[in-house]
Design an enzyme around this catalytic site. Structure first.
Site, PDB file in Angstrom:
ATOM      1  N   ARG A 210       0.798  -1.050   0.034  1.00  8.81           N
ATOM      2  CA  ARG A 210      -0.012  -0.074  -0.071  1.00  8.81           C
ATOM      3  C   ARG A 210       0.871   1.155  -0.030  1.00  8.81           C
ATOM      4  NH1 ARG A 210      -2.834   2.786   4.694  1.00  8.81           N
ATOM      5  NH2 ARG A 210      -4.020   4.380   3.590  1.00  8.81           N
TER       6      ARG A 210
ATOM      7  N   HIS B  20      -2.922  11.036   0.929  1.00  7.50           N
ATOM      8  CA  HIS B  20      -2.466  10.968   2.186  1.00  7.50           C
ATOM      9  C   HIS B  20      -1.820  12.228   2.658  1.00  7.50           C
ATOM     10  CE1 HIS B  20      -1.100   7.229   5.233  1.00  7.50           C
ATOM     11  NE2 HIS B  20      -0.571   8.458   5.691  1.00  7.50           N
TER      12      HIS B  20
ATOM     13  N   GLU C  76      -7.494   8.447   6.539  1.00  8.88           N
ATOM     14  CA  GLU C  76      -7.841   9.168   7.548  1.00  8.88           C
ATOM     15  C   GLU C  76      -8.230  10.504   7.667  1.00  8.88           C
ATOM     16  OE1 GLU C  76      -4.049   8.590   9.939  1.00  8.88           O
ATOM     17  OE2 GLU C  76      -4.363   6.507  10.288  1.00  8.88           O
TER      18      GLU C  76
ATOM     19  N   ASN D 294      -7.625   1.747  10.175  1.00  6.93           N
ATOM     20  CA  ASN D 294      -6.344   2.052  10.650  1.00  6.93           C
ATOM     21  C   ASN D 294      -6.543   1.759  12.011  1.00  6.93           C
ATOM     22  OD1 ASN D 294      -5.429   2.376   8.283  1.00  6.93           O
ATOM     23  ND2 ASN D 294      -4.549   4.356   8.375  1.00  6.93           N
TER      24      ASN D 294
ATOM     25  N   TYR E 203      -4.935   1.820  16.026  1.00  9.03           N
ATOM     26  CA  TYR E 203      -3.689   2.130  16.737  1.00  9.03           C
ATOM     27  C   TYR E 203      -3.911   1.916  18.264  1.00  9.03           C
ATOM     28  CZ  TYR E 203      -0.961   3.414  12.798  1.00  9.03           C
ATOM     29  OH  TYR E 203      -0.337   3.506  11.436  1.00  9.03           O
TER      30      TYR E 203
ATOM     31  N   GLU F 146      -3.806  -0.109   8.121  1.00  7.73           N
ATOM     32  CA  GLU F 146      -2.539   0.147   8.871  1.00  7.73           C
ATOM     33  C   GLU F 146      -2.588  -0.200  10.353  1.00  7.73           C
ATOM     34  OE1 GLU F 146      -1.362   4.423   9.167  1.00  7.73           O
ATOM     35  OE2 GLU F 146      -1.731   4.711   7.274  1.00  7.73           O
TER      36      GLU F 146
HETATM   37  O1  IFM Z   1       2.507   7.642  10.150  1.00  8.84           O
HETATM   38  C1  IFM Z   1       1.111   7.829  10.182  1.00  8.84           C
HETATM   39  C2  IFM Z   1       0.434   7.578   8.921  1.00  8.84           C
HETATM   40  O2  IFM Z   1       0.777   8.447   7.866  1.00  8.84           O
HETATM   41  C3  IFM Z   1      -1.139   7.357   9.247  1.00  8.84           C
HETATM   42  N1  IFM Z   1      -1.354   6.798  10.148  1.00  8.84           N
HETATM   43  C4  IFM Z   1      -0.781   6.763  11.453  1.00  8.84           C
HETATM   44  C5  IFM Z   1       0.663   6.683  11.092  1.00  8.84           C
HETATM   45  C6  IFM Z   1       1.527   6.765  12.476  1.00  8.84           C
HETATM   46  O3  IFM Z   1       1.148   7.935  13.223  1.00  8.84           O
END
Ligand code: IFM
Length: 455
Positions: A85, A129, A174, A300, A302, A360
């Protein structure tokens, strides 16, 4: 340093057609900021503004991926992934955002896509992005509806050129970050600080997503198109009624504000009411465009967010709190693989997307380059393995999860944090541009090849 035990896990726990990938983005790795006709982006401008980036750095060279892409794709191949990606830098192909096409920029992405295919890597292309052409910013950027039309033109250009080889398209990465962090918090480009601006930018970004979908479908045979959201499970700081109510409000701004309109429900009424005069201006038909069906939802993941009631402090009336004694990455982000299972189940229960991809997931730690050249990033390895186990568990609960992309292939430019945060499975020595696969990358490779401890 203590690490949690590695879960028992094998690639065969997942179906044979599961997408295994890693993710990158243009501004974070490409460099070549002023080469071969590329135009200025809002991130070039933001980085040049003193005080914006923690280490006063920029993406001028970054990982020099513009020149080193064959080596980087070889590394992806060595990891054993079957999908890659990446994003296209809009100002590299349309230096002024609209109009004059930069053929040398398009040539770069042709080489990259062909390089992916030659190595058995399925290309997954993200159109946006975060690196908007600065020329468009000067005409209002995402605050202007004209940028929605410009995005559709840009989409058509890239789709016409690459659509014979790229079948997986992500319109935006995002929107929360590009809209709110960029226009409300002011910590990302273009650095504005207005809630109304953040919400207006968000609306135009979502609208541009919807407008791009038919463009992709008419220029890409068998296109698979979607959008990637950054989503969080939201938890209450305490059992109090006030904190429990805060969860719902916070979820409205963080998650439902994006998921609801994309799934045909319009903006959530409760959150809209809280935003009051800050809510975006819309035209008739906008919501129908935003709700055009996608083939998949990119998520994504985290960390979860823990919130407390803060009525009156801001329109949503919540405050993010940082609980003590929980595992965290070097960024301070909570490590919570179970939160990923909860999030995926919740999205499935409430929205039922046909297919979901984790586009992600990753972690940053203080990596140490040992004298012999190894990077024994055992915390990142554990993070990766435990999140893959969570992905397996989510599938077992019925979530139609079809792929996992690790963030990131390479250490790279982490936006306002500059080069101080390393997320890569591959270490980059920025002085020499030497790449070294970390222990986490070796583990991913062993897992994907069905070898050794990871088998
Ligand atoms: O580096 C970023 C990415 O560009 C977008 N999602 C989160 C990642 C980590 O912060």
């Amino acid at each position: 340093m203590s690490t949690k035990p590695m879960p028992s896990l094998a690639r065969s726990d997942f179906p044979a057609d599961f997408r295994w990938g890693c993710s990158t983005s243009s501004y974070q790795i490409e460099g070549a900021a002023r080469l071969d006709g590329k135009g200025e982006s809002i991130w070039d401008r933001f980085c040049a503004t003193p005080g914006r980036i923690r280490d006063a750095s920029h993406g001028d060279v970054a990982c020099d991926h513009y020149h080193r892409w064959p080596e980087d794709l070889d590394l992806a191949r060595a990891l054993g992934v079957n999908a890659y990606r990446f994003s296209v830098a809009w100002p590299r192909v349309l230096p002024q955002g609209r109009g004059g096409v930069n053929e040398r920029g398009l040539d770069f992405y042709e080489r990259l896509v062909d390089g992916c295919l030659a190595r058995g890597l399925e290309p997954w292309l993200t159109l946006y992005h975060w690196d908007l052409p600065q020329a468009l910013q000067e005409q209002g950027g995402w605050l202007s509806r004209d940028t929605v039309d410009a995005f559709a033109e840009y989409t058509e250009l890239v789709a016409r050129r690459l659509g014979d080889r790229v079948k997986h398209w992500i319109t935006h990465n995002e929107p929360w970050c590009s809209a709110l962090m960029g226009h409300h918090d002011g910590v990302h480009a273009p650095g504005l600080k207005s809630l109304a601006a953040g919400l207006q930018a968000c609306h135009h970004i979502l609208l541009s997503h919807g407008r791009a979908l038919p463009v992709l479908r008419s220029h890409v045979k068998d296109a698979r198109a979607g959008i990637t959201l950054s989503l969080h499970p939201i938890r209450a700081a305490s059992d109090s009624d006030a904190d429990q109510a805060a969860v719902r409000r916070h979820d409205g701004s963080r998650n439902r504000w994006f998921l609801d309109p994309l799934h045909g429900r319009g903006y959530p009424a409760d959150t809209w009411a809280l935003y009051g005069a800050h809510a975006p201006r819309m035209h008739d038909g906008d919501l129908a465009e935003i709700a055009r069906p996608c083939d998949f939802l990119g998520i994504n993941y985290y960390f979860p967010e823990v919130v407390a009631d803060a009525t009156g402090a801001n329109p949503i009336g919540t405050r993010v709190v940082e609980p003590e004694g929980v595992e965290r990455t070097a960024f301070g982000w909570q490590v919570d693989p179970q939160g990923m299972v909860e999030l995926l189940q919740r999205v499935q229960r409430d929205y039922a997307p046909a297919e979901v991809y984790l586009t992600e997931n990753g972690s940053t730690y203080e990596d140490e380059l040992l004298p012999d050249g190894r990077i024994e990033d055992l915390q990142r390895r554990s993070y990766l393995a435990r999140h893959l186990a969570a992905a397996r568990d989510a599938r077992a609960q019925g979530v139609p999860l079809r792929g996992y992309f690790a963030w990131s292939l390479l250490d790279n430019f982490e936006w306002a944090e500059g080069y101080t945060r390393r997320f890569g499975l591959v270490h980059v020595d920025y002085a020499t541009q030497q790449r070294r696969i970390k222990a986490s990358g070796r583990w991913y490779s062993d897992f994907l090849h069905g070898r050794g401890d990871a088998a």
